[in-house]
Design a protein around this motif. Structure first.
Motif, PDB file in Angstrom:
ATOM      1  N   ARG A  72       0.843  -1.194   0.000  1.00 12.92           N
ATOM      2  CA  ARG A  72       0.000   0.000   0.000  1.00 12.92           C
ATOM      3  C   ARG A  72       0.880   1.246   0.000  1.00 12.92           C
ATOM      4  NH1 ARG A  72      -4.817  -1.537   4.326  1.00 12.92           N
ATOM      5  NH2 ARG A  72      -5.540  -3.425   3.251  1.00 12.92           N
ATOM      6  N   ARG A  73       1.809   1.264  -0.923  1.00 12.83           N
ATOM      7  CA  ARG A  73       2.817   2.318  -0.965  1.00 12.83           C
ATOM      8  C   ARG A  73       2.197   3.709  -1.008  1.00 12.83           C
ATOM      9  NH1 ARG A  73       6.781   1.973  -5.925  1.00 12.83           N
ATOM     10  NH2 ARG A  73       7.289   0.018  -4.846  1.00 12.83           N
ATOM     11  N   THR A  74       1.239   3.913  -1.879  1.00 10.14           N
ATOM     12  CA  THR A  74       0.654   5.249  -2.046  1.00 10.14           C
ATOM     13  C   THR A  74       0.017   5.737  -0.752  1.00 10.14           C
ATOM     14  OG1 THR A  74       0.218   4.778  -4.384  1.00 10.14           O
ATOM     15  CG2 THR A  74      -0.968   6.628  -3.388  1.00 10.14           C
ATOM     16  N   LEU A  75      -0.716   4.850  -0.086  1.00  6.84           N
ATOM     17  CA  LEU A  75      -1.378   5.224   1.164  1.00  6.84           C
ATOM     18  C   LEU A  75      -0.366   5.626   2.229  1.00  6.84           C
ATOM     19  CD1 LEU A  75      -3.912   5.406   2.931  1.00  6.84           C
ATOM     20  CD2 LEU A  75      -3.638   2.961   3.434  1.00  6.84           C
ATOM     21  N   TRP A  76       0.687   4.805   2.400  1.00  4.76           N
ATOM     22  CA  TRP A  76       1.677   5.088   3.434  1.00  4.76           C
ATOM     23  C   TRP A  76       2.522   6.311   3.100  1.00  4.76           C
ATOM     24  CZ3 TRP A  76       0.913   3.442   8.006  1.00  4.76           C
ATOM     25  CH2 TRP A  76       0.292   2.219   8.234  1.00  4.76           C
ATOM     26  N   LEU A  77       2.825   6.509   1.837  1.00  2.82           N
ATOM     27  CA  LEU A  77       3.564   7.711   1.457  1.00  2.82           C
ATOM     28  C   LEU A  77       2.723   8.959   1.696  1.00  2.82           C
ATOM     29  CD1 LEU A  77       5.341   6.593  -1.856  1.00  2.82           C
ATOM     30  CD2 LEU A  77       6.388   6.987   0.395  1.00  2.82           C
ATOM     31  N   ALA A  78       1.426   8.865   1.436  1.00  3.14           N
ATOM     32  CA  ALA A  78       0.544  10.000   1.710  1.00  3.14           C
ATOM     33  C   ALA A  78       0.475  10.285   3.209  1.00  3.14           C
ATOM     34  CB  ALA A  78      -0.855   9.715   1.159  1.00  3.14           C
ATOM     35  N   ALA A  79       0.426   9.217   4.016  1.00  5.43           N
ATOM     36  CA  ALA A  79       0.406   9.402   5.467  1.00  5.43           C
ATOM     37  C   ALA A  79       1.699  10.043   5.955  1.00  5.43           C
ATOM     38  CB  ALA A  79       0.179   8.056   6.155  1.00  5.43           C
ATOM     39  N   LEU A  80       2.824   9.595   5.407  1.00  4.33           N
ATOM     40  CA  LEU A  80       4.111  10.180   5.784  1.00  4.33           C
ATOM     41  C   LEU A  80       4.170  11.649   5.392  1.00  4.33           C
ATOM     42  CD1 LEU A  80       7.008   9.968   6.822  1.00  4.33           C
ATOM     43  CD2 LEU A  80       7.675   9.099   4.563  1.00  4.33           C
ATOM     44  N   ALA A  81       3.689  11.969   4.205  1.00  8.61           N
ATOM     45  CA  ALA A  81       3.671  13.367   3.763  1.00  8.61           C
ATOM     46  C   ALA A  81       2.798  14.215   4.681  1.00  8.61           C
ATOM     47  CB  ALA A  81       3.167  13.452   2.325  1.00  8.61           C
ATOM     48  N   ALA A  82       1.686  13.652   5.149  1.00  3.60           N
ATOM     49  CA  ALA A  82       0.813  14.390   6.065  1.00  3.60           C
ATOM     50  C   ALA A  82       1.511  14.664   7.397  1.00  3.60           C
ATOM     51  CB  ALA A  82      -0.478  13.609   6.287  1.00  3.60           C
ATOM     52  N   VAL A  83       2.236  13.657   7.907  1.00  2.00           N
ATOM     53  CA  VAL A  83       2.965  13.850   9.171  1.00  2.00           C
ATOM     54  C   VAL A  83       4.052  14.906   9.012  1.00  2.00           C
ATOM     55  CG1 VAL A  83       4.494  12.734  10.836  1.00  2.00           C
ATOM     56  CG2 VAL A  83       2.455  11.535  10.012  1.00  2.00           C
ATOM     57  N   LEU A  84       4.787  14.842   7.914  1.00  2.00           N
ATOM     58  CA  LEU A  84       5.831  15.833   7.672  1.00  2.00           C
ATOM     59  C   LEU A  84       5.225  17.228   7.506  1.00  2.00           C
ATOM     60  CD1 LEU A  84       8.187  13.876   5.235  1.00  2.00           C
ATOM     61  CD2 LEU A  84       8.525  14.344   7.674  1.00  2.00           C
ATOM     62  N   GLY A  85       4.050  17.301   6.866  1.00  2.00           N
ATOM     63  CA  GLY A  85       3.376  18.586   6.754  1.00  2.00           C
ATOM     64  C   GLY A  85       2.975  19.139   8.109  1.00  2.00           C
ATOM     65  N   LEU A  86       2.506  18.261   8.992  1.00  2.00           N
ATOM     66  CA  LEU A  86       2.151  18.684  10.349  1.00  2.00           C
ATOM     67  C   LEU A  86       3.372  19.192  11.103  1.00  2.00           C
ATOM     68  CD1 LEU A  86       0.038  18.864  12.621  1.00  2.00           C
ATOM     69  CD2 LEU A  86       0.586  16.484  13.198  1.00  2.00           C
ATOM     70  N   LEU A  87       4.500  18.493  10.951  1.00  2.00           N
ATOM     71  CA  LEU A  87       5.729  18.933  11.610  1.00  2.00           C
ATOM     72  C   LEU A  87       6.182  20.286  11.069  1.00  2.00           C
ATOM     73  CD1 LEU A  87       7.750  15.589  11.776  1.00  2.00           C
ATOM     74  CD2 LEU A  87       6.582  16.765  13.651  1.00  2.00           C
ATOM     75  N   ALA A  88       6.046  20.479   9.758  1.00  2.00           N
ATOM     76  CA  ALA A  88       6.415  21.774   9.177  1.00  2.00           C
ATOM     77  C   ALA A  88       5.508  22.881   9.694  1.00  2.00           C
ATOM     78  CB  ALA A  88       6.338  21.694   7.651  1.00  2.00           C
ATOM     79  N   TRP A  89       4.222  22.557   9.858  1.00  2.00           N
ATOM     80  CA  TRP A  89       3.276  23.539  10.388  1.00  2.00           C
ATOM     81  C   TRP A  89       3.624  23.919  11.823  1.00  2.00           C
ATOM     82  CZ3 TRP A  89      -1.761  22.343  13.148  1.00  2.00           C
ATOM     83  CH2 TRP A  89      -2.498  23.509  13.357  1.00  2.00           C
ATOM     84  N   GLN A  90       4.092  22.933  12.598  1.00  2.00           N
ATOM     85  CA  GLN A  90       4.482  23.168  13.986  1.00  2.00           C
ATOM     86  C   GLN A  90       6.003  23.306  14.106  1.00  2.00           C
ATOM     87  OE1 GLN A  90       2.475  23.694  16.543  1.00  2.00           O
ATOM     88  NE2 GLN A  90       0.649  23.434  15.267  1.00  2.00           N
ATOM     89  N   ARG A  91       6.595  23.918  13.106  1.00  2.00           N
ATOM     90  CA  ARG A  91       8.054  24.035  13.059  1.00  2.00           C
ATOM     91  C   ARG A  91       8.613  24.730  14.290  1.00  2.00           C
ATOM     92  NH1 ARG A  91      11.243  27.824   8.644  1.00  2.00           N
ATOM     93  NH2 ARG A  91      12.986  28.369  10.029  1.00  2.00           N
ATOM     94  N   ALA A  92       7.982  25.793  14.729  1.00  2.00           N
ATOM     95  CA  ALA A  92       8.502  26.538  15.882  1.00  2.00           C
ATOM     96  C   ALA A  92       8.541  25.657  17.130  1.00  2.00           C
ATOM     97  CB  ALA A  92       7.650  27.777  16.129  1.00  2.00           C
ATOM     98  N   LEU A  93       7.488  24.870  17.333  1.00  2.00           N
ATOM     99  CA  LEU A  93       7.452  23.972  18.486  1.00  2.00           C
ATOM    100  C   LEU A  93       8.527  22.899  18.373  1.00  2.00           C
ATOM    101  CD1 LEU A  93       5.947  23.156  21.083  1.00  2.00           C
ATOM    102  CD2 LEU A  93       4.465  21.727  19.647  1.00  2.00           C
ATOM    103  N   LEU A  94       8.692  22.367  17.161  1.00  2.00           N
ATOM    104  CA  LEU A  94       9.709  21.338  16.939  1.00  2.00           C
ATOM    105  C   LEU A  94      11.110  21.891  17.185  1.00  2.00           C
ATOM    106  CD1 LEU A  94      10.446  18.476  15.982  1.00  2.00           C
ATOM    107  CD2 LEU A  94      10.411  19.337  13.636  1.00  2.00           C
ATOM    108  N   GLU A  95      11.385  23.092  16.691  1.00  2.00           N
ATOM    109  CA  GLU A  95      12.704  23.689  16.888  1.00  2.00           C
ATOM    110  C   GLU A  95      12.983  23.959  18.358  1.00  2.00           C
ATOM    111  OE1 GLU A  95      13.856  26.972  14.429  1.00  2.00           O
ATOM    112  OE2 GLU A  95      12.640  26.276  12.754  1.00  2.00           O
ATOM    113  N   ALA A  96      11.951  24.327  19.109  1.00  2.00           N
ATOM    114  CA  ALA A  96      12.151  24.636  20.523  1.00  2.00           C
ATOM    115  C   ALA A  96      12.409  23.386  21.356  1.00  2.00           C
ATOM    116  CB  ALA A  96      10.932  25.390  21.063  1.00  2.00           C
ATOM    117  N   HIS A  97      11.952  22.236  20.868  1.00  2.00           N
ATOM    118  CA  HIS A  97      12.047  21.011  21.683  1.00  2.00           C
ATOM    119  C   HIS A  97      12.629  19.840  20.892  1.00  2.00           C
ATOM    120  CE1 HIS A  97       9.660  22.996  24.788  1.00  2.00           C
ATOM    121  NE2 HIS A  97       8.805  23.357  23.846  1.00  2.00           N
TER     122      HIS A  97
END
Length: 239
Positions: A72-97
């Motif tokens: 299910r490559r497409t599904l899992w790659l889409a899920a990974l992209a969503a997680v990375l997008g969430l991390l980018a959205w919360q970049r300030a929080l990620l950088e602080a911790h």
């Protein structure tokens, strides 16, 4: 093997070795020195961004490899992209911790390795180091069966102890002290365990000096796993 294939294979291992060597150095540097770097344009670039990127890189690469091999490559790659997008959205929080991500990487990896070894000590199962030894030496004597079980216990204890010390240092010691232990001493501690095991083996079973090491067993185990071989049956002492 054709020359080009050999060069590509060698290049791959050199790249992996370079990444394995650079990751703990970058992790320690960004953790211990959260100061500002200067870019080529003369603008200050916080090391927190570098730290955040390095911190999420191992999990991202592992997830990418797993997703790529999944049916299910497409599904899992889409899920990974969503997680990375969430991390980018919360970049300030990620950088602080981002050091918490390093902590999670270190503790979770050691806990998983401890479980991987420790679960084979349950009743009815073959200790992992016994499996390694059987793959290298064949049927084992009662003494070797007992010793290989003890080695499995030692590795289980080692990984559990490292995870516990990491948590204690992160919570109660300066962050730089924790980083030295978790990042700079991770590989040396594992190497020290191999050396210690070899020294104990020479004392308890000196005739095993030239009979291979646990690394030989690990290589045989990985090779059989790739080939889909059946796991070793519960061993019987060699007469």
């Amino acid at each position: 093997m054709p020359l080009l294939a050999r060069l590509l294979r060698t290049g791959r291992w050199v790249l992996l070795a370079g990444l394995a060597a650079s990751y703990p150095l970058l992790a320690h540097y960004t953790t211990a020195h959260q100061a500002a770097a200067v870019s080529a344009q003369g603008q200050p670039v916080p090391l927190t961004l570098v730290g955040a990127l390095v911190a999420v890189a191992p999990a991202t690469l592992i997830a990418l490899a797993v997703a790529w091999r999944s049916p299910r490559r497409t599904l899992w790659l889409a899920a990974l992209a969503a997680v990375l997008g969430l991390l980018a959205w919360q970049r300030a929080l990620l950088e602080a911790h981002f050091s918490w991500v390093y902590l999670a990487d270190h503790v979770v990896s050691n806990v998983l390795l401890g479980v991987f070894f420790g679960r084979t000590l349950l009743p009815g199962r073959t200790p992992l180091c016994t499996t390694f030894a059987i793959m290298v030496h064949g049927p084992l004597s009662a003494q070797m069966l007992r010793y290989s079980r003890q080695v499995t216990v030692a590795w289980t204890t080692f990984f559990a102890t490292v995870a516990a010390i990491s948590l204690l240092l992160f919570g109660f010691a300066p962050r730089e002290t924790w980083s030295v232990f978790a990042n700079l001493l991770a590989f040396p501690l594992v190497a020290a365990m191999f050396v210690a095991e070899y020294a104990v083996r020479l004392i308890k079973m000196p005739w095993m000096r030239y009979e291979g090491s646990i690394l030989d067993g690990v290589r045989a185990y990985l090779r059989s796993s790739r080939e889909g071989a059946a796991p070793a049956a519960p061993p019987q002492p060699r007469s």
